[in-house]
Design a protein around this motif. Structure first.
Motif, PDB file in Angstrom:
ATOM      1  N   ASP A 224       0.926  -1.631   0.341  1.00  0.00           N
ATOM      2  CA  ASP A 224      -0.011   0.351  -0.244  1.00  0.00           C
ATOM      3  C   ASP A 224       0.872   1.538   0.276  1.00  0.00           C
ATOM      4  OD1 ASP A 224      -1.834  -1.503   0.037  1.00  0.00           O
ATOM      5  OD2 ASP A 224      -2.351  -1.411   2.544  1.00  0.00           O
ATOM      6  N   VAL A 225       1.735   1.489   0.584  1.00  0.00           N
ATOM      7  CA  VAL A 225       2.853   2.600   0.702  1.00  0.00           C
ATOM      8  C   VAL A 225       4.300   2.513   1.042  1.00  0.00           C
ATOM      9  CG1 VAL A 225       3.235   4.671   2.483  1.00  0.00           C
ATOM     10  CG2 VAL A 225       0.665   4.007   1.943  1.00  0.00           C
ATOM     11  N   VAL A 226       4.970   2.700   0.167  1.00  0.00           N
ATOM     12  CA  VAL A 226       6.680   2.946   0.817  1.00  0.00           C
ATOM     13  C   VAL A 226       6.928   3.828   0.877  1.00  0.00           C
ATOM     14  CG1 VAL A 226       8.656   2.521  -0.303  1.00  0.00           C
ATOM     15  CG2 VAL A 226       6.587   0.887  -1.133  1.00  0.00           C
ATOM     16  N   ALA A 227       7.812   4.660   2.386  1.00  0.00           N
ATOM     17  CA  ALA A 227       8.389   5.608   2.549  1.00  0.00           C
ATOM     18  C   ALA A 227       9.867   5.084   2.181  1.00  0.00           C
ATOM     19  CB  ALA A 227       8.323   5.602   4.078  1.00  0.00           C
ATOM     20  N   LEU A 228      10.406   5.959   2.229  1.00  0.00           N
ATOM     21  CA  LEU A 228      11.805   6.425   1.729  1.00  0.00           C
ATOM     22  C   LEU A 228      12.785   7.673   3.001  1.00  0.00           C
ATOM     23  CD1 LEU A 228      14.708   5.957  -0.200  1.00  0.00           C
ATOM     24  CD2 LEU A 228      14.203   8.015  -0.718  1.00  0.00           C
ATOM     25  N   GLY A 229      13.314   6.907   3.209  1.00  0.00           N
ATOM     26  CA  GLY A 229      14.365   8.218   4.536  1.00  0.00           C
ATOM     27  C   GLY A 229      15.010   7.867   5.594  1.00  0.00           C
ATOM     28  N   GLU A 230      16.084   8.819   6.458  1.00  0.00           N
ATOM     29  CA  GLU A 230      16.282   8.463   7.530  1.00  0.00           C
ATOM     30  C   GLU A 230      15.893   8.234   8.676  1.00  0.00           C
ATOM     31  OE1 GLU A 230      21.007   9.053   9.291  1.00  0.00           O
ATOM     32  OE2 GLU A 230      19.009  10.657   8.575  1.00  0.00           O
ATOM     33  N   SER A 231      16.228   6.500   9.483  1.00  0.00           N
ATOM     34  CA  SER A 231      15.475   7.080  10.554  1.00  0.00           C
ATOM     35  C   SER A 231      17.199   6.522  11.402  1.00  0.00           C
ATOM     36  CB  SER A 231      14.888   5.009  10.575  1.00  0.00           C
ATOM     37  OG  SER A 231      13.860   5.183   9.971  1.00  0.00           O
ATOM     38  N   MET A 232      16.608   7.683  12.439  1.00  0.00           N
ATOM     39  CA  MET A 232      18.078   7.095  13.413  1.00  0.00           C
ATOM     40  C   MET A 232      17.285   6.514  14.912  1.00  0.00           C
ATOM     41  SD  MET A 232      19.249  10.691  12.807  1.00  0.00           S
ATOM     42  CE  MET A 232      17.534  11.389  13.175  1.00  0.00           C
ATOM     43  N   VAL A 233      18.063   5.851  15.562  1.00  0.00           N
ATOM     44  CA  VAL A 233      18.019   5.450  17.157  1.00  0.00           C
ATOM     45  C   VAL A 233      18.465   6.667  18.016  1.00  0.00           C
ATOM     46  CG1 VAL A 233      18.601   4.102  18.928  1.00  0.00           C
ATOM     47  CG2 VAL A 233      19.764   3.211  16.944  1.00  0.00           C
ATOM     48  N   THR A 234      16.746   6.863  18.284  1.00  0.00           N
ATOM     49  CA  THR A 234      17.036   8.252  19.208  1.00  0.00           C
ATOM     50  C   THR A 234      16.909   8.030  20.879  1.00  0.00           C
ATOM     51  OG1 THR A 234      15.231  10.010  20.409  1.00  0.00           O
ATOM     52  CG2 THR A 234      13.973   8.052  19.419  1.00  0.00           C
ATOM     53  N   PHE A 235      17.767   8.761  21.652  1.00  0.00           N
ATOM     54  CA  PHE A 235      17.819   8.187  23.261  1.00  0.00           C
ATOM     55  C   PHE A 235      16.299   9.521  24.030  1.00  0.00           C
ATOM     56  CE2 PHE A 235      21.370   6.367  21.538  1.00  0.00           C
ATOM     57  CZ  PHE A 235      20.974   4.862  22.180  1.00  0.00           C
ATOM     58  N   LEU A 236      15.470   9.211  24.436  1.00  0.00           N
ATOM     59  CA  LEU A 236      14.520   9.995  25.564  1.00  0.00           C
ATOM     60  C   LEU A 236      15.462   9.517  27.735  1.00  0.00           C
ATOM     61  CD1 LEU A 236      12.087   7.712  23.676  1.00  0.00           C
ATOM     62  CD2 LEU A 236      12.994   9.671  22.926  1.00  0.00           C
ATOM     63  N   PRO A 237      15.028  11.067  27.747  1.00  0.00           N
ATOM     64  CA  PRO A 237      15.385  11.413  28.680  1.00  0.00           C
ATOM     65  C   PRO A 237      14.818  10.307  29.682  1.00  0.00           C
ATOM     66  CG  PRO A 237      14.287  13.018  27.451  1.00  0.00           C
ATOM     67  CD  PRO A 237      14.415  11.907  26.850  1.00  0.00           C
ATOM     68  N   SER A 238      15.380  10.391  30.753  1.00  0.00           N
ATOM     69  CA  SER A 238      14.693   9.270  32.099  1.00  0.00           C
ATOM     70  C   SER A 238      13.556  11.017  32.544  1.00  0.00           C
ATOM     71  CB  SER A 238      15.159   8.629  32.828  1.00  0.00           C
ATOM     72  OG  SER A 238      16.290   9.618  32.852  1.00  0.00           O
ATOM     73  N   ARG A 239      14.472  11.842  32.979  1.00  0.00           N
ATOM     74  CA  ARG A 239      13.428  13.007  33.155  1.00  0.00           C
ATOM     75  C   ARG A 239      13.448  14.091  32.193  1.00  0.00           C
ATOM     76  NH1 ARG A 239      17.542  13.282  38.858  1.00  0.00           N
ATOM     77  NH2 ARG A 239      18.675  14.928  37.447  1.00  0.00           N
ATOM     78  N   PRO A 240      12.376  15.017  32.785  1.00  0.00           N
ATOM     79  CA  PRO A 240      13.067  16.332  32.299  1.00  0.00           C
ATOM     80  C   PRO A 240      14.043  17.392  32.510  1.00  0.00           C
ATOM     81  CG  PRO A 240      10.542  16.375  33.425  1.00  0.00           C
ATOM     82  CD  PRO A 240      11.282  14.662  33.831  1.00  0.00           C
ATOM     83  N   GLY A 241      14.615  17.820  31.664  1.00  0.00           N
ATOM     84  CA  GLY A 241      15.440  18.665  31.959  1.00  0.00           C
ATOM     85  C   GLY A 241      16.447  18.670  30.982  1.00  0.00           C
ATOM     86  N   ARG A 242      17.542  19.543  31.310  1.00  0.00           N
ATOM     87  CA  ARG A 242      18.465  19.731  30.735  1.00  0.00           C
ATOM     88  C   ARG A 242      19.251  18.974  29.882  1.00  0.00           C
ATOM     89  NH1 ARG A 242      22.572  23.636  31.940  1.00  0.00           N
ATOM     90  NH2 ARG A 242      23.314  22.431  33.498  1.00  0.00           N
ATOM     91  N   LEU A 243      19.580  18.694  28.513  1.00  0.00           N
ATOM     92  CA  LEU A 243      20.573  17.412  28.429  1.00  0.00           C
ATOM     93  C   LEU A 243      21.114  17.107  29.411  1.00  0.00           C
ATOM     94  CD1 LEU A 243      20.200  17.460  24.534  1.00  0.00           C
ATOM     95  CD2 LEU A 243      19.635  15.475  25.842  1.00  0.00           C
ATOM     96  N   ALA A 244      22.327  18.576  29.215  1.00  0.00           N
ATOM     97  CA  ALA A 244      23.321  18.142  30.784  1.00  0.00           C
ATOM     98  C   ALA A 244      23.046  17.698  31.979  1.00  0.00           C
ATOM     99  CB  ALA A 244      24.029  19.783  31.246  1.00  0.00           C
ATOM    100  N   ASP A 245      21.427  17.985  32.340  1.00  0.00           N
ATOM    101  CA  ASP A 245      21.623  17.628  33.751  1.00  0.00           C
ATOM    102  C   ASP A 245      20.686  15.701  33.360  1.00  0.00           C
ATOM    103  OD1 ASP A 245      22.013  19.948  34.493  1.00  0.00           O
ATOM    104  OD2 ASP A 245      20.804  20.739  34.446  1.00  0.00           O
ATOM    105  N   VAL A 246      19.935  15.504  32.603  1.00  0.00           N
ATOM    106  CA  VAL A 246      19.624  14.317  32.925  1.00  0.00           C
ATOM    107  C   VAL A 246      20.806  12.809  32.608  1.00  0.00           C
ATOM    108  CG1 VAL A 246      18.460  12.875  30.922  1.00  0.00           C
ATOM    109  CG2 VAL A 246      17.892  14.838  31.215  1.00  0.00           C
ATOM    110  N   PRO A 247      20.195  12.066  33.869  1.00  0.00           N
ATOM    111  CA  PRO A 247      21.262  11.232  33.922  1.00  0.00           C
ATOM    112  C   PRO A 247      21.288  10.296  33.389  1.00  0.00           C
ATOM    113  CG  PRO A 247      19.220  10.850  35.519  1.00  0.00           C
ATOM    114  CD  PRO A 247      19.179  11.394  34.871  1.00  0.00           C
TER     115      PRO A 247
END
Length: 366
Positions: A11-34
């Motif tokens: 039915d549908v073909v999609a072409l494009g880049e997929s990436m592994v995403t890293f989701l934070p364990s809690r809100p806050g700046r990236l510098a503060d996420v453990p």
């Protein structure tokens, strides 16, 4: 490359880049996420994952590295029932990854750190991709993100959107990402590709940012060639201009606006791709224009009312036969068929895809 006609159609073909995403364990700046939790991301693969979860046959075509992150992407996307057999592995280049903060991408405090420069997907080109597999769908879904990755990627999109006999319906999501473009010509390129498509998705905010256009009518006038132009207007709703509508009165097509239902948002990510999937699903089923917009809103709501970026994985049968149509799609059909008064009072919260909601009472079945 396979001979023409040897690729199973979907039915549908999609072409494009997929990436592994890293989701934070809690809100806050990236510098503060453990710590971070691993997921998958990619506008085009998000669309076909949602369509597969809704019972459609789909294929994702792309390039990933010959690494563990590439393995994870192929396995995770394939788990939705998406055909990933034509994904190419690149032994020289890595799979792209990115980290992001929690919450709405529109927020001032939102951060995204991409590690995609020189990725396997940026090497996609006319000469190294399976064009027969890419074209073997009723719909080919593309986005402006791919065009920004490299000159070769842009050349591939120009080849796929060029007029030719037997071309599938080209669906194009503008997806303007200013940070990805290496030169100021990105908006011009996006306009060129959108005008070559049959069906275009564009947000009124990105049309204003990229092209200086304000209002759905101005966007349609800048995109006269596509049969259908869908202008997403945030929480307010969406407008579609469709020349194929039965009541079409002019060259722009009939303008139809459908307000979005009220949604209790759990995670404000993934809605745009889900909206496109809902609209495409209803298009494949030949539903009226109004219902296509409503299904777009409903599939967006299914993602917004869940903690992740995707619809839940479809249930697989023990005998490995294809999953049956999910029950929530029947529920979405009933909600899409509500009269205007019922639709106008619709409220959707967590769990609405799992159990019948009071709002469905009196809905007409299909």
């Amino acid at each position: 490359m396979d001979a023409v006609g040897s690729v199973d159609p979907v039915d549908v073909v999609a072409l494009g880049e997929s990436m592994v995403t890293f989701l934070p364990s809690r809100p806050g700046r990236l510098a503060d996420v453990p710590s971070f939790e691993r997921g998958i991301g990619g506008a085009e693969s998000n669309v076909v994952c949602a369509l597969a979860a809704a019972g459609h046959s789909t294929r994702w075509v792309g390039r990933v590295g010959a690494d563990g992150f590439g393995d994870h992407l192929v396995e995770a996307i394939g788990a939705y029932g998406v055909d990933v057999g034509r994904v190419r592995r690149d032994p020289e280049r890595p799979t792209g990854i990115y980290f992001r903060t929690a919450g709405d991408r529109a927020g001032d405090a939102h951060e995204v750190a991409y590690y995609r420069a020189g990725s396997a997907a940026s090497a996609m080109a006319v000469g190294n991709m399976d064009l027969d597999a890419i074209r073997a769908g009723r719909i080919l879904h593309l986005s402006g993100i791919t065009a920004a990755l490299s000159d070769d990627c842009l050349g591939l999109l120009r080849e796929l959107t060029a007029p030719r006999a037997g071309r599938p319906l080209i669906s194009f999501d503008v997806n303007h990402r200013p940070g990805l473009w290496r030169d100021p010509g990105g908006p011009r390129v996006l306009l060129e590709l959108a005008r070559a498509a049959d069906l275009v998705f564009v947000g009124d905010d990105e049309a204003r940012q990229a092209w200086g256009l304000r209002g759905a009518r101005a966007i349609r006038e800048a995109l006269p060639e596509p049969e259908t132009v869908v202008v997403k207007q945030g929480e307010g709703g969406a407008t579609v201009f469709d020349r194929g509508a039965e009541d079409c009165e002019d060259a722009s097509g009939t303008a139809t606006f459908v307000r979005a239902p009220k949604v209790e948002v759990v995670a404000a990510v993934g809605a745009g791709d889900a909206f496109a999937a809902g609209f495409l699903s209803a298009t494949l089923r030949g539903l009226p224009v109004r219902d296509r917009l409503r299904h777009g809103h409903l599939m967006a709501a299914a993602v917004l009312t869940a903690p992740g970026d995707h619809l839940p994985l479809p249930a697989r049968r023990p005998d490995a036969a294809p999953a049956r149509r999910p029950s929530w799609r029947d529920r979405a059909d009933r909600l899409a068929a509500l009269d205007d008064a019922g639709w106008g009072t619709l409220r959707l919260g967590p769990g609405w895809t799992e159990a019948a909601a009071p709002d469905e009472e009196g809905a007409r079945g299909r």
